[in-house]
Design a protein around this motif. Structure first.
Motif, PDB file in Angstrom:
ATOM      1  N   GLU A 129       0.760  -1.296   0.057  1.00  0.00           N
ATOM      2  CA  GLU A 129       0.095   0.018  -0.200  1.00  0.00           C
ATOM      3  C   GLU A 129       0.912   1.267  -0.017  1.00  0.00           C
ATOM      4  OE1 GLU A 129      -3.272   0.241  -0.210  1.00  0.00           O
ATOM      5  OE2 GLU A 129      -3.378  -1.822  -0.561  1.00  0.00           O
ATOM      6  N   ALA A 130       2.045   1.006   0.370  1.00  0.00           N
ATOM      7  CA  ALA A 130       2.861   2.430   0.715  1.00  0.00           C
ATOM      8  C   ALA A 130       4.089   2.265  -0.397  1.00  0.00           C
ATOM      9  CB  ALA A 130       3.387   2.429   2.248  1.00  0.00           C
ATOM     10  N   ASP A 131       4.122   1.384  -1.177  1.00  0.00           N
ATOM     11  CA  ASP A 131       4.891   0.983  -2.281  1.00  0.00           C
ATOM     12  C   ASP A 131       6.372   0.972  -1.467  1.00  0.00           C
ATOM     13  OD1 ASP A 131       5.732   0.453  -4.762  1.00  0.00           O
ATOM     14  OD2 ASP A 131       6.173   2.632  -5.105  1.00  0.00           O
TER      15      ASP A 131
END
Length: 310
Positions: A129-131
């Motif tokens: 989700e936050a890469d």
């Protein structure tokens, strides 16, 4: 009070407790902002999926909180299982596996292959989700770790004469080139390097390296603020069996000389001593089987495990 009201009240109390924990962690988060933390991930807990998922999630959290985690992993139990399947017998000297040609082939396959990519993948999944992404490497990549053949001596029990022990393809780091790692952990990237403890000599020969030793050498080369040695024991235990919360470098040497530290704890303490003397602020030996052990150590006042400082 209805069950629904009681549930909501309980959830609210949990929310307040979480908020207090975050507030109390703020000074420690600021202390580690943009600092490098080298984590040696090992022990039997490493092979358990739930533990691996928790470790990966905590590593991603460290990155999102502004730290630069660098993971070095072991794989002793996994190598042993593969060697058993292949009918290859292992022997150890002071916690280091004697590595012949057949053992070296299996060690590189297990460490640089299955384990390394699995840990990197868990981190990538946890950070999707936050890469935040895990990047699997070994010390052979870009000549990250150059080694020479390791040697050990031990006394013959009968003659008490020092004898040289041939460890085979076991290496000691002689040079660390941190450029690749520094590029990956820079502020412009959300990568977490995951490094297998395999190195290469000047003449191109592949060597197995103790993962604790690799972590210490990398921590020194990267000027890490902390090195965390996650293992399957609570820390360094005294002669009375109680956990030693804090040790100086001299006390760590004394524990080795007196026999209080033995087996696999010897290279851990030797690594801690070398890392502190190379400029790492402190090294912590802690139980990686306990959920969130890294977070407790870094972001709470009481910490976890055994802290070794100058």
């Amino acid at each position: 009070m209805s069950d629904t009201s009681a549930t909501r009240e309980g959830a609210e109390e949990q929310g307040w407790a979480t908020a207090r924990t975050l507030a109390e962690a703020l000074p420690f988060i600021q202390q580690y902002d943009r600092e490098t933390v080298v984590i040696k991930y090992g022990g039997h807990a490493m092979g358990q999926e739930e533990s691996a998922r928790l470790f990966a999630a905590d590593s991603v959290l460290l990155k999102l909180l502004g730290l630069h985690p660098v993971v070095v992993h072991g794989g002793g139990p996994q190598i042993s299982r593969m060697l058993d399947k292949a009918g290859v017998k292992s022997t150890f000297v002071d916690g280091l596996r004697v590595t012949d040609e057949a053992t070296m082939e299996v060690a590189e396959m297990v460490l640089s292959g299955a384990i390394n990519k699995e840990i990197a993948n868990w981190i990538t999944l946890a950070g999707a989700e936050a890469d935040v992404r895990g990047v699997g490497l070994s010390g052979k990549d870009a000549r990250l770790i150059t080694v020479e053949k390791a040697t050990r001596t031990r006394k013959d029990p009968d003659s008490q004469i020092e004898q040289v022990v041939d460890l085979g393809f076991v290496g000691e780091p002689t040079r660390i080139d941190p450029q690749l790692i520094q590029g990956l952990i820079s502020a412009d990237h959300d990568y977490i390097p995951v490094i297998a403890p395999i190195g290469v000599s000047e003449d191109g020969q592949t060597y197995n390296i103790n993962a604790d030793t690799v972590a210490g050498a990398l921590a020194g080369a990267l000027s890490a603020k902390r090195m965390l040695l996650l293992t399957d024991v609570a820390g360094v235990l005294g002669a009375d069996g109680e956990l030693i919360r804090q040790m100086s470098v001299d006390e760590a040497r004394g524990a080795i000389a007196s026999g209080v530290a033995s087996g696999g704890m010897i290279p851990k303490l030797e690594t801690a001593i070398a890392a502190v003397e190379a400029g790492v602020e402190a090294v912590v030996i802690l139980d990686g089987r306990r959920p969130h052990a890294m977070l407790v150590e870094l972001f709470t006042e009481h910490g976890s495990g055994t802290l070794i400082t100058r």
